[in-house]
Design an enzyme around this catalytic site. Structure first.
Site, PDB file in Angstrom:
ATOM      1  N   CYS A  55       0.802  -1.236   0.000  1.00  0.00           N
ATOM      2  CA  CYS A  55       0.000   0.000   0.000  1.00  0.00           C
ATOM      3  C   CYS A  55       0.827   1.276   0.000  1.00  0.00           C
ATOM      4  O   CYS A  55       0.286   2.363  -0.139  1.00  0.00           O
ATOM      5  CB  CYS A  55      -0.963   0.018   1.188  1.00  0.00           C
ATOM      6  SG  CYS A  55      -0.163   0.374   2.766  1.00  0.00           S
ATOM      7  N   CYS A 101       1.209  -4.378   8.468  1.00  0.00           N
ATOM      8  CA  CYS A 101       0.995  -2.977   8.105  1.00  0.00           C
ATOM      9  C   CYS A 101      -0.354  -2.555   8.674  1.00  0.00           C
ATOM     10  O   CYS A 101      -1.370  -3.182   8.393  1.00  0.00           O
ATOM     11  CB  CYS A 101       0.993  -2.825   6.585  1.00  0.00           C
ATOM     12  SG  CYS A 101       0.499  -1.167   6.039  1.00  0.00           S
ATOM     13  N   CYS A 104      -2.981  -1.481   5.683  1.00  0.00           N
ATOM     14  CA  CYS A 104      -3.651  -2.421   4.772  1.00  0.00           C
ATOM     15  C   CYS A 104      -3.726  -3.836   5.319  1.00  0.00           C
ATOM     16  O   CYS A 104      -4.316  -4.708   4.686  1.00  0.00           O
ATOM     17  CB  CYS A 104      -2.967  -2.411   3.399  1.00  0.00           C
ATOM     18  SG  CYS A 104      -1.369  -3.237   3.367  1.00  0.00           S
ATOM     19  N   CYS A 125      11.768  -8.262  12.680  1.00  0.00           N
ATOM     20  CA  CYS A 125      12.359  -9.120  11.658  1.00  0.00           C
ATOM     21  C   CYS A 125      11.395  -9.131  10.468  1.00  0.00           C
ATOM     22  O   CYS A 125      10.333  -9.750  10.515  1.00  0.00           O
ATOM     23  CB  CYS A 125      12.529 -10.521  12.253  1.00  0.00           C
ATOM     24  SG  CYS A 125      13.314 -11.671  11.130  1.00  0.00           S
TER      25      CYS A 125
HETATM   26 FE    FE Z   1       0.306  -1.706   3.745  1.00  0.00          FE
END
Ligand code: FE
Length: 140
Positions: A55, A101, A104, A125
């Protein structure tokens, strides 16, 4: 989930299948893991920002990247505490903390409590396949 929302998710998935290469799709959308020392960023030392490959959200800065010896890009902190989310992961007979994330929901990697003690003590990581690096001087 309503029919409309389901359609939206299906459309988004179709878009990701088109835009991402197969390994990126596998890691980001199917929670895969690239093999150590094979990704494009584990050894990168350039200054810049690592964005979500799905994204475009800025996720990690080169300022917190360090050499963990793991063969995956490692950071001791996210660029912004709100940019990544954490989820409990009980897969593969282990208890780990998955990192996603926040924008998204794509899979990025895991966070472990064995990072640099003089910093946060955390090791994010992250798969290279989940990231899109933008050099400092090309960010305008
Ligand atoms: Fe994302």
């Amino acid at each position: 989930m309503s029919d409309k929302e389901q359609d939206k998710t299906a459309n988004k998935d179709e878009q990701w299948r088109e835009e991402l290469d197969p390994e990126q799709y596998h890691v980001l959308r199917e929670k895969g893991t690239e093999r150590a020392f094979t990704g494009k960023y584990w050894d990168l030392k350039d200054d810049g920002t690592y964005h979500c490959a799905a994204c475009g959200e800025p996720l990690f800065s080169s300022e917190t990247k360090y050499d963990s010896g793991s063969g995956w890009p490692s950071f001791y902190a996210p660029a912004d505490k709100d940019s990544v989310g954490e989820l409990a992961d009980h897969s593969h007979g282990m208890v780990r903390t998955e990192v996603v994330c926040q924008n998204c929901g794509s899979h990025l990697g895991h966070v472990f409590p064995d990072g640099p003690q003089d910093k946060t003590g955390l090791r994010y990581c992250i798969n290279s396949a989940s990231l899109d690096f933008k050099k400092e001087d090309s960010q305008e």
